[in-house]
Design an enzyme around this catalytic site. Structure first.
Site, PDB file in Angstrom:
ATOM      1  N   GLY A  92       0.842  -1.191   0.000  1.00 39.82           N
ATOM      2  CA  GLY A  92       0.000   0.000   0.000  1.00 39.82           C
ATOM      3  C   GLY A  92       0.871   1.231   0.000  1.00 39.82           C
ATOM      4  O   GLY A  92       1.991   1.217  -0.511  1.00 39.82           O
ATOM      5  N   CYS A  93       0.383   2.283   0.579  1.00 41.07           N
ATOM      6  CA  CYS A  93       1.106   3.556   0.639  1.00 41.07           C
ATOM      7  C   CYS A  93       2.465   3.359   1.289  1.00 41.07           C
ATOM      8  O   CYS A  93       2.576   2.771   2.361  1.00 41.07           O
ATOM      9  CB  CYS A  93       0.276   4.554   1.434  1.00 41.07           C
ATOM     10  N   PHE A  94       3.514   3.871   0.649  1.00 44.24           N
ATOM     11  CA  PHE A  94       4.849   3.650   1.219  1.00 44.24           C
ATOM     12  C   PHE A  94       5.073   4.401   2.515  1.00 44.24           C
ATOM     13  O   PHE A  94       5.968   4.067   3.278  1.00 44.24           O
ATOM     14  CB  PHE A  94       5.978   3.863   0.223  1.00 44.24           C
TER      15      PHE A  94
END
Length: 179
Positions: free
Chosen positions: A9-11
C-alpha cells in the site's frame, strides 16, 4: 547487510512499520514494477506507469531474518485486496514482494503457501511475488515521512494504527529508545 523490497500500500505506512525494527539499518520509499525509468510521484499516482509504491529495507540478517520481515509484512497490511489498501486504490498500491535472490523467492512463496493452507485470510491472497528489476527512490519529501509528519491527518488516522500494531505484536523486535 541484505535488502528486501515490499509493497504493502502507501509507502508512508510501510516505511513506518519497518524502520524501527532492530536490525533494520534503513528504509527507503520508492517505486518498482513499472514501465518508465525514474518516475515521479505524480506519474506513479496517475496509475499509468505500472509502478508500485514500495519500500526497500537494508537489514542485518544476523539480527532480523528475512523470514521475520516477511511475517511483519504479511501481518501489517491486507494482502487480499487487489490494487487497494484501505481507501488507497490503484495498481500503485498493490501488495508485492520483490525478491533479490532465489532464496528470498523460495521463502516468500513458502510463506504464501503456509498462509493459504492455513486459511489465514477470508479471501484469496493477491500479493505478487516477482524479481526486483529496478528500484527508484521516491522524492526526498517522501522519506521518513511519518516521523517528520506524524501530526498530519493521514498519518494520525492510517499510519499510526499500523505503527501501533507493530509495537503491540512485534514489540520484542523494536529498537530500544536512545536515552
Amino acid at each position: 547487510m541484505e535488502q528486501a523490497t515490499f509493497g504493502g500500500g502507501c509507502f508512508w505506512c510501510t516505511e513506518a512499520v519497518f524502520q524501527n525494527l532492530n536490525g533494520v539499518q534503513k528504509v527507503v520509499s520508492g517505486y518498482t514494477g513499472g514501465r518508465n525509468a525514474n518516475p515521479t510521484y505524480k506519474e506513479v499516482c496517475s496509475g499509468l506507469t505500472g509502478h508500485n509504491e514500495v519500500i526497500q529495507i537494508t537489514f542485518d540478517p544476523a539480527v532480523i531474518s528475512y523470514e521475520e520481515l516477511l511475517e511483519i509484512f504479511w501481518k501489517t497490511h491486507d494482502p487480499t485486496t487487489l490494487n487497494r489498501q484501505g481507501n488507497d486504490a490503484g495498481t500503485q498500491y498493490r501488495s508485492g514482494i520483490y525478491f533479490h535472490s532465489e532464496q528470498q523467492q523460495q521463502l516468500a512463496e513458502g510463506y504464501l503457501r503456509k498462509l493459504t493452507a492455513a486459511n489465514a485470510f477470508d479471501q484469496p491472497i493477491t500479493t505478487e511475488i516477482v524479481p526486483l528489476k529496478e528500484f527508484y527512490p521516491a522524492e526526498a519529501y517522501h522519506q521518513n515521512y511519518y516521523n517528520l509528519n506524524g501530526s498530519q491527518p493521514y498519518c494520525q488516522f492510517v499510519v499510526k494504527s499500523k505503527v501501533d500494531k507493530v509495537k503491540a505484536v512485534f514489540g520484542d523486535k523494536l529498537k530500544k529508545p536512545v536515552a
